[in-house]
Design an enzyme around this catalytic site. Sequence first.
Site: not given
Length: 483
Positions: A331, A387
Site C-alpha cells: 500500500h 483489497d
Amino acid sequence: MSKPTASSLSVRDNRTGKDYTIPIVDNAVRAVDFKGIKAPRLAGEREENETEKGLRVSDQGFLNTAVLHSQITYIDGDAGVLRYRGYPIEQLALHSSHLETAYLLIYGSLPTKSQFEIFSNEVSQHAVMHAEAQQFFRSFRYDAHPMAVLTSAFAYLGSYYQEANPSLQGQTLFTKGDAPSLAIMDKQIYRLIGKATTLAAMAYRVRQGREFVTPPTGMSYTASFLYQMDYLGQEDYTPNPVLVKALDVLFLLHADHEMNASASSTLQVGSSLVDPFSAIAAGCASLYGPLHGGANEAVVRMLLSIGKPENVPAFIEAVKRREKVLSGFGHRIYKTSDPRSFIVRKTADEVFKITGKDALLETAMALHDAAMKDEYFVSRKLAPNVDFCGLIYRAMGFPMDYFPVLFVIPRVVGWLAHWRQMMLQTGGVKIWRPRQIYVGAGKRDYVPIGKRETVEGLRLTPSAVEHSGISKRTRLATYKGKL
C-alpha cells in the site's frame, strides 16, 4: 527569513553562500517559503528554470506534500493505524454503523440519538430519484461499465439543483459559514449520501434489464441498497441480515482514507467552487482507475489467473521476475499491515458461513502465506491490504466490474467530509494550482509547413488507425469537400 529557532530549518544555498531559516509548524515546512531562496542564473542554464524567481519543490506523485490542514482522518502507515476523527477503525467497525460513521466524519463527533435520527431520516428522504432519471440510465449501452454510468450520473444529478450551484448563486454560496449557507450545504450532503445507493442500484439494474426500485422506508442504509438491487416484487422482501451487516462494515471501512487519489481529485475540482455534484463526479472518475478503486477487481482477476493453490509458487516466482503483477499486497501508505484487513477477514468468515466459501479463498490464503514467508515480499513490506474484500463481494454475488461501485458508495461520505472542511476552512478556498518543472524546448521560431523537417519516433508522431466497416468504405468513396 526569520531567525533560527528550535522549530525551524536552516538551509544554506551553496550556489550563493546565503543562509535561510524556514519555520517548521506541525512538523511541516511551507513550500512557498522556499520561493524566497533565489540565485542568479548560472552560465548556460536554461531560462525556463526561472532560477532567479525562487526555488521550487519537486514532488512527483505527491509523495511527501501536504495540501491542507485536516481534522478528519489520521493514518500511521508504519504502525498500521487508521482513525476517523480520533476513533480507531477497529472500535468503529465493532460498535458503529456506516451512517453513524458518516455523521462522525462530516460533522466531527458521534451523534446523539436525536441528532442521528434527524441525519438518517434526511438521508433516507433524499434517496428518491426524479422520474426522468430512468431515461438517463436507459440511454447507456447494455454493456456500459457501471462506473462509467455512475460517474455520469453524479454529474447529471447536479443539473437538477440550481440553488446548489455557485456558478448561478454566487461563489460564496458554500464558503460563508452562516446558517443559510450551512443549510444549503447540508441539504446537498443528504442528497448525495442518500442518492449514492439509488444511483448505484440503478446502474446495476439497467444492466439486468430490470425495472428500477423506489428506495423503501423503514430499512437501514445498507439494507435499503440491497433491497433496491434485488427486489423483484416479492411480498415483505427483506435482505439477509448477515449480508446487510457485512456490507455495512465494508462501507464503514471504505468511508474515508485521507488524501487518496479520489479525495484529492474531489478537492482539486471543488477548489474551483464548482457545485458539489460535479466535484463528487470527479472523485468517482478518479476511483474508477485500476490503481485505486479497481484494485478489488484486479485481486479477483489475479486469483482467477492463478487458479489452484498449487500454482501459487510458480506465480510468486513470476512476480519476482516481474513477469506478473501482484495485486492485493502492499500500500502507498501502509508499510506494515492494513488495519482494515483484519476486519475484512473476520467479515469474510461471517459471510462465508451462509454463502459457502469462495473457491478462490484457498488460493488467496496460499498466496498470503507464501508471500509472508518470502524475503522478497517481506523486505519490500508487501503485506496484504484491504483489497481482498473482493472475495466477499464475489461470494455475495456481485459482478466483478461492480466492485468499484461498492467502493464509491461509502467513499462519497469521505469526499463530502473533505469538501465541506475545505469550503469552511479559515482563510477561504484557494484554487489548487500545482507548479511544474518545464523541461521542454526553449524558444523556437515558427517554420512554414513546406520547410519543416520530418520528426520521427514512436512517441513523437500520431499513431495510424486501421479503419473498417463504414469508416473504411467512406474513405474509399468520393464526395464534395473530401480531403
